[in-house]
Structure formats: C-alpha cells, structure tokens
Scaffold this motif. Structure first.
Motif, PDB file in Angstrom:
ATOM      1  N   PRO A   4     -12.967   3.386  13.564  1.00  0.00           N
ATOM      2  CA  PRO A   4     -13.072   2.321  12.554  1.00  0.00           C
ATOM      3  C   PRO A   4     -12.002   1.250  12.770  1.00  0.00           C
ATOM      4  O   PRO A   4     -10.918   1.536  13.290  1.00  0.00           O
ATOM      5  CB  PRO A   4     -12.842   3.065  11.237  1.00  0.00           C
ATOM      6  CG  PRO A   4     -11.983   4.226  11.615  1.00  0.00           C
ATOM      7  CD  PRO A   4     -12.438   4.641  13.001  1.00  0.00           C
ATOM      8  N   ASN A   5     -12.331   0.038  12.424  1.00  0.00           N
ATOM      9  CA  ASN A   5     -11.353  -1.048  12.437  1.00  0.00           C
ATOM     10  C   ASN A   5     -10.733  -1.160  11.047  1.00  0.00           C
ATOM     11  O   ASN A   5     -11.439  -1.414  10.069  1.00  0.00           O
ATOM     12  CB  ASN A   5     -12.029  -2.376  12.808  1.00  0.00           C
ATOM     13  CG  ASN A   5     -12.505  -2.394  14.238  1.00  0.00           C
ATOM     14  OD1 ASN A   5     -11.802  -1.927  15.135  1.00  0.00           O
ATOM     15  ND2 ASN A   5     -13.711  -2.911  14.465  1.00  0.00           N
ATOM     16  N   LEU A   6      -9.448  -0.951  10.972  1.00  0.00           N
ATOM     17  CA  LEU A   6      -8.778  -1.004   9.673  1.00  0.00           C
ATOM     18  C   LEU A   6      -8.846  -2.416   9.108  1.00  0.00           C
ATOM     19  O   LEU A   6      -8.699  -3.414   9.829  1.00  0.00           O
ATOM     20  CB  LEU A   6      -7.316  -0.570   9.820  1.00  0.00           C
ATOM     21  CG  LEU A   6      -7.100   0.872  10.293  1.00  0.00           C
ATOM     22  CD1 LEU A   6      -5.605   1.181  10.387  1.00  0.00           C
ATOM     23  CD2 LEU A   6      -7.783   1.861   9.359  1.00  0.00           C
ATOM     24  N   ASP A   7      -9.059  -2.482   7.816  1.00  0.00           N
ATOM     25  CA  ASP A   7      -9.188  -3.758   7.118  1.00  0.00           C
ATOM     26  C   ASP A   7      -7.821  -4.422   7.009  1.00  0.00           C
ATOM     27  O   ASP A   7      -6.907  -3.896   6.379  1.00  0.00           O
ATOM     28  CB  ASP A   7      -9.782  -3.511   5.726  1.00  0.00           C
ATOM     29  CG  ASP A   7     -10.126  -4.795   4.994  1.00  0.00           C
ATOM     30  OD1 ASP A   7      -9.237  -5.646   4.851  1.00  0.00           O
ATOM     31  OD2 ASP A   7     -11.277  -4.929   4.554  1.00  0.00           O
ATOM     32  N   MET A   8      -7.687  -5.595   7.627  1.00  0.00           N
ATOM     33  CA  MET A   8      -6.394  -6.289   7.632  1.00  0.00           C
ATOM     34  C   MET A   8      -5.962  -6.689   6.220  1.00  0.00           C
ATOM     35  O   MET A   8      -4.785  -6.582   5.870  1.00  0.00           O
ATOM     36  CB  MET A   8      -6.465  -7.541   8.515  1.00  0.00           C
ATOM     37  CG  MET A   8      -6.556  -7.241   9.994  1.00  0.00           C
ATOM     38  SD  MET A   8      -4.979  -6.660  10.658  1.00  0.00           S
ATOM     39  CE  MET A   8      -3.984  -8.130  10.467  1.00  0.00           C
ATOM     40  N   ASP A   9      -6.911  -7.142   5.413  1.00  0.00           N
ATOM     41  CA  ASP A   9      -6.571  -7.527   4.042  1.00  0.00           C
ATOM     42  C   ASP A   9      -6.066  -6.317   3.253  1.00  0.00           C
ATOM     43  O   ASP A   9      -5.129  -6.421   2.460  1.00  0.00           O
ATOM     44  CB  ASP A   9      -7.785  -8.143   3.331  1.00  0.00           C
ATOM     45  CG  ASP A   9      -8.104  -9.536   3.847  1.00  0.00           C
ATOM     46  OD1 ASP A   9      -7.187 -10.170   4.418  1.00  0.00           O
ATOM     47  OD2 ASP A   9      -9.252  -9.987   3.686  1.00  0.00           O
ATOM     48  N   ALA A  10      -6.714  -5.159   3.488  1.00  0.00           N
ATOM     49  CA  ALA A  10      -6.285  -3.950   2.791  1.00  0.00           C
ATOM     50  C   ALA A  10      -4.897  -3.523   3.250  1.00  0.00           C
ATOM     51  O   ALA A  10      -4.071  -3.084   2.452  1.00  0.00           O
ATOM     52  CB  ALA A  10      -7.288  -2.825   3.020  1.00  0.00           C
ATOM     53  N   LEU A  11      -4.609  -3.657   4.539  1.00  0.00           N
ATOM     54  CA  LEU A  11      -3.279  -3.326   5.058  1.00  0.00           C
ATOM     55  C   LEU A  11      -2.222  -4.247   4.446  1.00  0.00           C
ATOM     56  O   LEU A  11      -1.127  -3.807   4.088  1.00  0.00           O
ATOM     57  CB  LEU A  11      -3.247  -3.444   6.575  1.00  0.00           C
ATOM     58  CG  LEU A  11      -4.079  -2.422   7.361  1.00  0.00           C
ATOM     59  CD1 LEU A  11      -3.982  -2.696   8.862  1.00  0.00           C
ATOM     60  CD2 LEU A  11      -3.632  -1.002   7.051  1.00  0.00           C
ATOM     61  N   ARG A  12      -2.572  -5.519   4.306  1.00  0.00           N
ATOM     62  CA  ARG A  12      -1.616  -6.462   3.717  1.00  0.00           C
ATOM     63  C   ARG A  12      -1.389  -6.136   2.239  1.00  0.00           C
ATOM     64  O   ARG A  12      -0.268  -6.255   1.732  1.00  0.00           O
ATOM     65  CB  ARG A  12      -2.113  -7.902   3.882  1.00  0.00           C
ATOM     66  CG  ARG A  12      -1.021  -8.955   3.738  1.00  0.00           C
ATOM     67  CD  ARG A  12      -1.514 -10.336   4.114  1.00  0.00           C
ATOM     68  NE  ARG A  12      -1.837 -10.468   5.505  1.00  0.00           N
ATOM     69  CZ  ARG A  12      -0.943 -10.678   6.471  1.00  0.00           C
ATOM     70  NH1 ARG A  12       0.344 -10.759   6.174  1.00  0.00           N
ATOM     71  NH2 ARG A  12      -1.336 -10.820   7.726  1.00  0.00           N
ATOM     72  N   THR A  13      -2.437  -5.708   1.555  1.00  0.00           N
ATOM     73  CA  THR A  13      -2.287  -5.313   0.156  1.00  0.00           C
ATOM     74  C   THR A  13      -1.438  -4.058   0.044  1.00  0.00           C
ATOM     75  O   THR A  13      -0.584  -3.952  -0.842  1.00  0.00           O
ATOM     76  CB  THR A  13      -3.664  -5.077  -0.483  1.00  0.00           C
ATOM     77  OG1 THR A  13      -4.427  -6.291  -0.423  1.00  0.00           O
ATOM     78  CG2 THR A  13      -3.522  -4.652  -1.937  1.00  0.00           C
ATOM     79  N   LEU A  14      -1.655  -3.087   0.930  1.00  0.00           N
ATOM     80  CA  LEU A  14      -0.841  -1.868   0.930  1.00  0.00           C
ATOM     81  C   LEU A  14       0.633  -2.212   1.117  1.00  0.00           C
ATOM     82  O   LEU A  14       1.499  -1.688   0.407  1.00  0.00           O
ATOM     83  CB  LEU A  14      -1.310  -0.925   2.036  1.00  0.00           C
ATOM     84  CG  LEU A  14      -0.477   0.355   2.225  1.00  0.00           C
ATOM     85  CD1 LEU A  14      -0.582   1.253   0.993  1.00  0.00           C
ATOM     86  CD2 LEU A  14      -0.921   1.106   3.478  1.00  0.00           C
ATOM     87  N   ALA A  15       0.930  -3.100   2.052  1.00  0.00           N
ATOM     88  CA  ALA A  15       2.317  -3.509   2.277  1.00  0.00           C
ATOM     89  C   ALA A  15       2.886  -4.191   1.041  1.00  0.00           C
ATOM     90  O   ALA A  15       4.054  -3.992   0.683  1.00  0.00           O
ATOM     91  CB  ALA A  15       2.397  -4.446   3.485  1.00  0.00           C
ATOM     92  N   MET A  41      -7.834   0.007  -1.615  1.00  0.00           N
ATOM     93  CA  MET A  41      -7.124   1.212  -1.216  1.00  0.00           C
ATOM     94  C   MET A  41      -8.096   2.375  -0.983  1.00  0.00           C
ATOM     95  O   MET A  41      -7.913   3.174  -0.063  1.00  0.00           O
ATOM     96  CB  MET A  41      -6.089   1.593  -2.279  1.00  0.00           C
ATOM     97  CG  MET A  41      -4.934   0.580  -2.419  1.00  0.00           C
ATOM     98  SD  MET A  41      -4.021   0.281  -0.873  1.00  0.00           S
ATOM     99  CE  MET A  41      -4.789  -1.265  -0.299  1.00  0.00           C
ATOM    100  N   ARG A  42      -9.157   2.458  -1.798  1.00  0.00           N
ATOM    101  CA  ARG A  42     -10.159   3.509  -1.591  1.00  0.00           C
ATOM    102  C   ARG A  42     -10.883   3.298  -0.258  1.00  0.00           C
ATOM    103  O   ARG A  42     -11.176   4.256   0.472  1.00  0.00           O
ATOM    104  CB  ARG A  42     -11.153   3.531  -2.757  1.00  0.00           C
ATOM    105  CG  ARG A  42     -10.571   4.097  -4.056  1.00  0.00           C
ATOM    106  CD  ARG A  42     -11.672   4.393  -5.060  1.00  0.00           C
ATOM    107  NE  ARG A  42     -12.325   3.176  -5.526  1.00  0.00           N
ATOM    108  CZ  ARG A  42     -11.940   2.467  -6.583  1.00  0.00           C
ATOM    109  NH1 ARG A  42     -10.870   2.855  -7.278  1.00  0.00           N
ATOM    110  NH2 ARG A  42     -12.586   1.389  -6.952  1.00  0.00           N
ATOM    111  N   LYS A  43     -11.157   2.045   0.066  1.00  0.00           N
ATOM    112  CA  LYS A  43     -11.808   1.735   1.342  1.00  0.00           C
ATOM    113  C   LYS A  43     -10.900   2.110   2.505  1.00  0.00           C
ATOM    114  O   LYS A  43     -11.364   2.679   3.509  1.00  0.00           O
ATOM    115  CB  LYS A  43     -12.153   0.242   1.395  1.00  0.00           C
ATOM    116  CG  LYS A  43     -12.795  -0.195   2.713  1.00  0.00           C
ATOM    117  CD  LYS A  43     -13.090  -1.689   2.713  1.00  0.00           C
ATOM    118  CE  LYS A  43     -13.696  -2.128   4.045  1.00  0.00           C
ATOM    119  NZ  LYS A  43     -13.969  -3.594   4.071  1.00  0.00           N
TER     120      LYS A  43
END
Length: 298
Positions: A4-15, A41-43
């Motif tokens: 899977p390709n990790l969602d960049m927007d989700a990674l930025r939100t996690l950070a 985050m669930r995604k």
C-alpha cells in the motif's frame, strides 16, 4: 501482494497530532474536522495493518507500531518537503528582515533559519537580535518585516503561537542564598521590561524585599550575572543555560504569570519570501514550544 502507498495527508496529520499534543489542535492546524482526522487515522491503521493508538488512563498514546510509523512519517514528510522546496525554493527570491529576542536566538531558531536558507537559497534573510519592545518599535518604523516576540499579544498584528509560564531562574545554590538573606538580589533588564515588571510586582504582592543587584541590557550578560550569583532572574524555560536551575515556591518565591509568544508582521502585503519564512518559523515554534508546559495554539 501489492504494497500500500501510505497517505501523505494522513502522515502529515499524524505528525501534527504528536507535535501539537491533541487531535483537536491538529484538526484545526490541518484544516479538517475532528471526525475527518479520526477517519484519516483509521485509514492509516488499515494501510499498515496495526493499531496506532491505545488508551492510557484518560490519555491516548501511540502503540509500538504507532511510534515506528510516526518516526517514518517524519522522514517521509521531510524528504517530500525537501523535494518540493528544491524545485520551488530556487524560484523564491528577495530579502526578509527578521527580528527575534535572545531567548530564541541562543536556542532553537538558528537551526530553523538554517533549514530555511537551504530550502530557499535565493532569499536573503537579515536577522536582528534585540529586546522584545525594541524589535516591535523597529517593526513599526518599517525597519523589520517580521518579529517573533514575547509579551505583546494585545497588538493588532499579533499571531499567538504559544503561552509559556514564566519561571524564576538562579544558580544551583540559589535556595541556600535566598534562605540566608532578608533581601532578594535580582538580575534584571533595564526598564521598560515586562519580565522585570512581572517579577517585581509578584515580589511586592508577596511582601518580599528585593533590590536590583545586577542590571543589564544584554541577555548574555544577564545569564552571566545569574551564574556568578549576583542575583536571580525570571524568564521562560526556553533557552535556560546549563548550570542554572528553575526556582519556585519551594525556594520561597511567589508564582509568576504566563507570557504569550507571538509573530508580528508589518502592514504591507507579505512577499512570497516572507510568507515562506513565516510558515517555517511557525512550524518550528509550535514543535519546539509544545513541550514547555504552555498552551500551544493549534
């Protein structure tokens, strides 16, 4: 099986969640609703196949997998941003005159400005280190384009980044000296200085006797005077030199108020260079000041 390709927007939100300390502040920072951030985050959890968060009492903390994902997220985002800046940074030029107090000039801000210079090599950044009030006077005269300052949140141009507690600061043996003397020796800036005003008002309210034993206009000499035992002082916890300690009620000292850290800019429309520098300073300030027991603006 396709990776899977990790969602960049989700990674930025996690950070952002980890940097700002709460989902609500992160949601505001990334411009999404709290429910949308939770869905992100669930995604992300579905993509990595592991839970990223777990309950710890009333708090929600990262799992072991969450720690690993967060560490990789920071590296992925840094590389992404570096690539974008490498392409677009060279096209941003001009000059920016930036003022900041010594509290930050001697700690985390030079590294942030160094990163900005690498990302935007065509931008000339002229940095001035001065006292807060003097910096804002220069901003009002048009001599600076942007100022990071403490204690002036009521100005119309103030963008609050954090609220930090003030603290008394002294050498390691300050407690012994305070107990043995009926008069508290202070190391202070010359007036006007909001730290000086806050400290002396707190001492007066507590009925404690004090005297200005060491007065200077330089933060470096202020720290030197405190280290030499010429007096205690008060600042925030940002940039306290090694060898000095925070003092509090256990040392017979009264509580102190909090101080706002704000960005201020002149009335002219911001240039592309100034907008990028403002973004860089804001991001680093939020990351650096979030852990200093203050309320960080999200």
């Amino acid at each position: 099986m396709q990776q899977p390709n990790l969602d960049m927007d989700a990674l930025r939100t996690l950070a952002a969640i980890l940097r700002l300390g709460s989902l609500a502040r992160a949601a505001e920072r990334v411009g999404r609703s709290q429910s949308a951030v939770s869905q992100q985050m669930r995604k992300l959890e579905a993509q990595v196949g592991q839970p990223l968060f777990r309950k710890q009492g009333r708090r929600v903390v990262l799992t072991e997998a969450g720690d690993r994902v967060h560490a990789y997220a920071l590296r992925i985002l840094a590389l992404n941003d570096e690539a974008v800046h490498a392409v677009h940074g060279a096209s941003v030029g001009g000059a920016v005159r930036f003022g900041l107090p010594g509290d930050f000039a001697e700690s985390w801000l030079p590294a942030a400005l160094g990163q900005f210079k690498k990302a935007y090599p065509a931008v000339q950044v002229d940095v001035e280190v001065e006292r807060n009030g003097a910096l804002l006077e220069r901003l009002d005269r048009g001599e600076l384009d942007m100022v990071l300052a403490m204690g002036h949140a009521r100005r119309a141009d103030a963008e609050r980044l954090a609220t930090l507690p003030m603290t008394w600061v002294g050498p390691a043996d300050a407690g012994k000296r305070l107990r043995s003397s009926p008069v508290i020796d202070l190391a202070l800036y010359r007036p006007p200085c909001f730290f000086r005003k806050a400290g002396t008002e707190a001492l007066d309210k507590a009925g404690l006797v004090w005297r200005p034993a060491f007065v200077t206009a330089s933060l470096q000499s202020l720290w030197a005077g405190v280290a030499a035992g010429l007096g205690i002082t008060l600042r925030t916890s940002a940039g306290i030199p090694p060898g000095l300690i925070r003092l509090d009620g256990r040392h017979g000292l009264p509580p102190l108020p909090r101080v706002d850290v704000c960005l201020h800019a002149g009335g002219e429309p911001a240039s592309p260079a100034l907008r990028q520098l403002r973004r860089t300073v804001t991001e680093h300030a939020l990351a650096e000041l979030a852990g200093r027991k203050g309320d960080v603006a999200g």
